[in-house]
Design a protein around this motif. Structure first.
Motif, PDB file in Angstrom:
ATOM      1  N   HIS A  29       0.823  -1.210   0.000  1.00 24.25           N
ATOM      2  CA  HIS A  29       0.000   0.000   0.000  1.00 24.25           C
ATOM      3  C   HIS A  29       0.855   1.257   0.000  1.00 24.25           C
ATOM      4  N   ASP A  30       0.268   2.319  -0.553  1.00 19.06           N
ATOM      5  CA  ASP A  30       0.994   3.589  -0.612  1.00 19.06           C
ATOM      6  C   ASP A  30       0.753   4.463   0.615  1.00 19.06           C
ATOM      7  N   THR A  31      -0.363   4.228   1.296  1.00 28.96           N
ATOM      8  CA  THR A  31      -0.764   5.112   2.390  1.00 28.96           C
ATOM      9  C   THR A  31      -0.742   4.370   3.720  1.00 28.96           C
ATOM     10  N   MET A  32      -0.176   5.030   4.720  1.00 26.99           N
ATOM     11  CA  MET A  32      -0.137   4.468   6.063  1.00 26.99           C
ATOM     12  C   MET A  32      -0.642   5.504   7.056  1.00 26.99           C
ATOM     13  N   TYR A  33      -1.136   5.014   8.180  1.00 23.07           N
ATOM     14  CA  TYR A  33      -1.788   5.873   9.163  1.00 23.07           C
ATOM     15  C   TYR A  33      -1.379   5.490  10.580  1.00 23.07           C
ATOM     16  N   TRP A  34      -1.541   6.446  11.473  1.00 23.62           N
ATOM     17  CA  TRP A  34      -1.574   6.166  12.899  1.00 23.62           C
ATOM     18  C   TRP A  34      -2.912   6.657  13.440  1.00 23.62           C
ATOM     19  N   TYR A  35      -3.551   5.753  14.207  1.00 19.00           N
ATOM     20  CA  TYR A  35      -4.797   6.075  14.891  1.00 19.00           C
ATOM     21  C   TYR A  35      -4.569   5.909  16.388  1.00 19.00           C
ATOM     22  N   LYS A  36      -5.321   6.689  17.161  1.00 18.55           N
ATOM     23  CA  LYS A  36      -5.287   6.552  18.614  1.00 18.55           C
ATOM     24  C   LYS A  36      -6.672   6.123  19.084  1.00 18.55           C
ATOM     25  N   GLN A  37      -6.708   5.091  19.935  1.00 17.99           N
ATOM     26  CA  GLN A  37      -7.978   4.639  20.501  1.00 17.99           C
ATOM     27  C   GLN A  37      -7.962   4.865  22.009  1.00 17.99           C
ATOM     28  N   ASP A  38      -8.893   5.668  22.483  1.00 18.76           N
ATOM     29  CA  ASP A  38      -8.904   5.991  23.902  1.00 18.76           C
ATOM     30  C   ASP A  38      -9.648   4.929  24.713  1.00 18.76           C
ATOM     31  N   SER A  39      -9.775   5.182  25.993  1.00 26.05           N
ATOM     32  CA  SER A  39     -10.363   4.188  26.898  1.00 26.05           C
ATOM     33  C   SER A  39     -11.834   3.922  26.595  1.00 26.05           C
ATOM     34  N   LYS A  40     -12.476   4.836  25.887  1.00 27.80           N
ATOM     35  CA  LYS A  40     -13.880   4.637  25.499  1.00 27.80           C
ATOM     36  C   LYS A  40     -14.000   4.033  24.110  1.00 27.80           C
ATOM     37  N   LYS A  41     -12.883   3.548  23.597  1.00 26.78           N
ATOM     38  CA  LYS A  41     -12.841   2.851  22.297  1.00 26.78           C
ATOM     39  C   LYS A  41     -12.977   3.793  21.110  1.00 26.78           C
ATOM     40  N   PHE A  42     -12.927   5.103  21.358  1.00 26.51           N
ATOM     41  CA  PHE A  42     -13.051   6.026  20.243  1.00 26.51           C
ATOM     42  C   PHE A  42     -11.760   6.034  19.434  1.00 26.51           C
ATOM     43  N   LEU A  43     -11.894   5.841  18.129  1.00 26.71           N
ATOM     44  CA  LEU A  43     -10.753   5.780  17.215  1.00 26.71           C
ATOM     45  C   LEU A  43     -10.616   7.097  16.478  1.00 26.71           C
ATOM     46  N   LYS A  44      -9.445   7.696  16.576  1.00 25.87           N
ATOM     47  CA  LYS A  44      -9.257   8.974  15.903  1.00 25.87           C
ATOM     48  C   LYS A  44      -7.940   8.969  15.138  1.00 25.87           C
ATOM     49  N   ILE A  45      -7.997   9.447  13.911  1.00 27.27           N
ATOM     50  CA  ILE A  45      -6.789   9.483  13.104  1.00 27.27           C
ATOM     51  C   ILE A  45      -5.823  10.535  13.655  1.00 27.27           C
ATOM     52  N   MET A  46      -4.540  10.195  13.620  1.00 24.31           N
ATOM     53  CA  MET A  46      -3.515  11.138  14.041  1.00 24.31           C
ATOM     54  C   MET A  46      -2.740  11.644  12.823  1.00 24.31           C
TER      55      MET A  46
END
Lengths: 110, 113
Positions: A29-46
């Motif tokens: 793949h050409d694209t890579m990401y980092w996501y953060k998942q908090d204690s409430k399971k919310f996933l947010k792109i960094m």
């Protein structure tokens, strides 16, 4: 033959330390990401990188610095760790919109 | 701004029943939607996707319905099994814009034997 692999799986460290999380994908793949998942399971792109270039930076503190040595790798370095950085960090890759995720790194800052 | 949310944070069903997980989105420019399943200690896994030019798509035991009029997405799981217990996320993307998936809050599905 893991598609997206990240290390370490668990990371416990003290406040103020600097740590890195590594990610590798063998999907071509050409694209890579980092996501953060908090204690409430919310996933947010960094961050998002495309062919080693930063394309998305979602107002992440500059203590977080992603580095992409090549398009198969995207590492995340965190300086001066804070308690609020405790979370699960997911690396992902994609060719289009569908993202493939790694197993996650559970970071605990004490 | 963008937001993707879920109506129910938790859902408990009996094994063999059908499950329906709902999701609301607010970005009318979103044209691609994905449901992900996240099991405990693992990363999210792709289940099924749908583009905005469709209103229904079926997979193996799963169906995704898209209602663009009310900006609503649902995931239906037929004959729910214990292995379906997980947190389910909807995610939206505007393919004409950045390649960024915006995730909803997640619904925890528990299947009782």
């Amino acid at each position: 033959d893991t598609a997206v692999s990240q290390t370490p799986k668990y990371l416990v460290t003290q406040m103020g330390n600097d740590k890195s999380i590594k990610c590798e994908q063998n999907l071509g793949h050409d694209t890579m990401y980092w996501y953060k998942q908090d204690s409430k399971k919310f996933l947010k792109i960094m961050f998002s990188y495309n062919n080693k270039e930063l394309i998305i930076n979602e107002t992440v503190p500059n203590r977080f610095s992603p580095k992409s040595p090549d398009k198969a790798h995207l590492n995340l370095h965190i300086n001066s760790l804070e308690l609020g950085d405790s979370a699960v960090y997911f690396c992902a890759s994609s060719r289009g919109a569908e993202a493939f995720f790694g197993q996650g790194t559970r970071l605990t800052v004490v | 701004g963008e937001s993707v949310g879920l109506h129910l944070p938790t859902l408990s069903v009996q094994e063999g029943d059908n499950s329906i997980i709902n999701c609301a989105y607010s970005n009318s420019a979103s044209d691609y939607f994905i449901w992900y399943k996240q099991e405990s200690g693992k990363g999210p896994q792709f289940i099924i996707d749908i583009r905005s030019n469709m209103d229904k798509r079926q997979g193996q035991r799963v169906t995704v319905l898209l209602n663009k009029t009310v900006k609503h997405l649902s995931l239906q799981i037929a004959a729910t099994q214990p292995g379906d217990s997980a947190v389910y996320f909807c995610a939206e993307n505007n393919e004409g814009g950045s390649e960024k998936l915006v995730f909803g809050k997640g619904t925890k599905l528990t299947v009782n034997p």
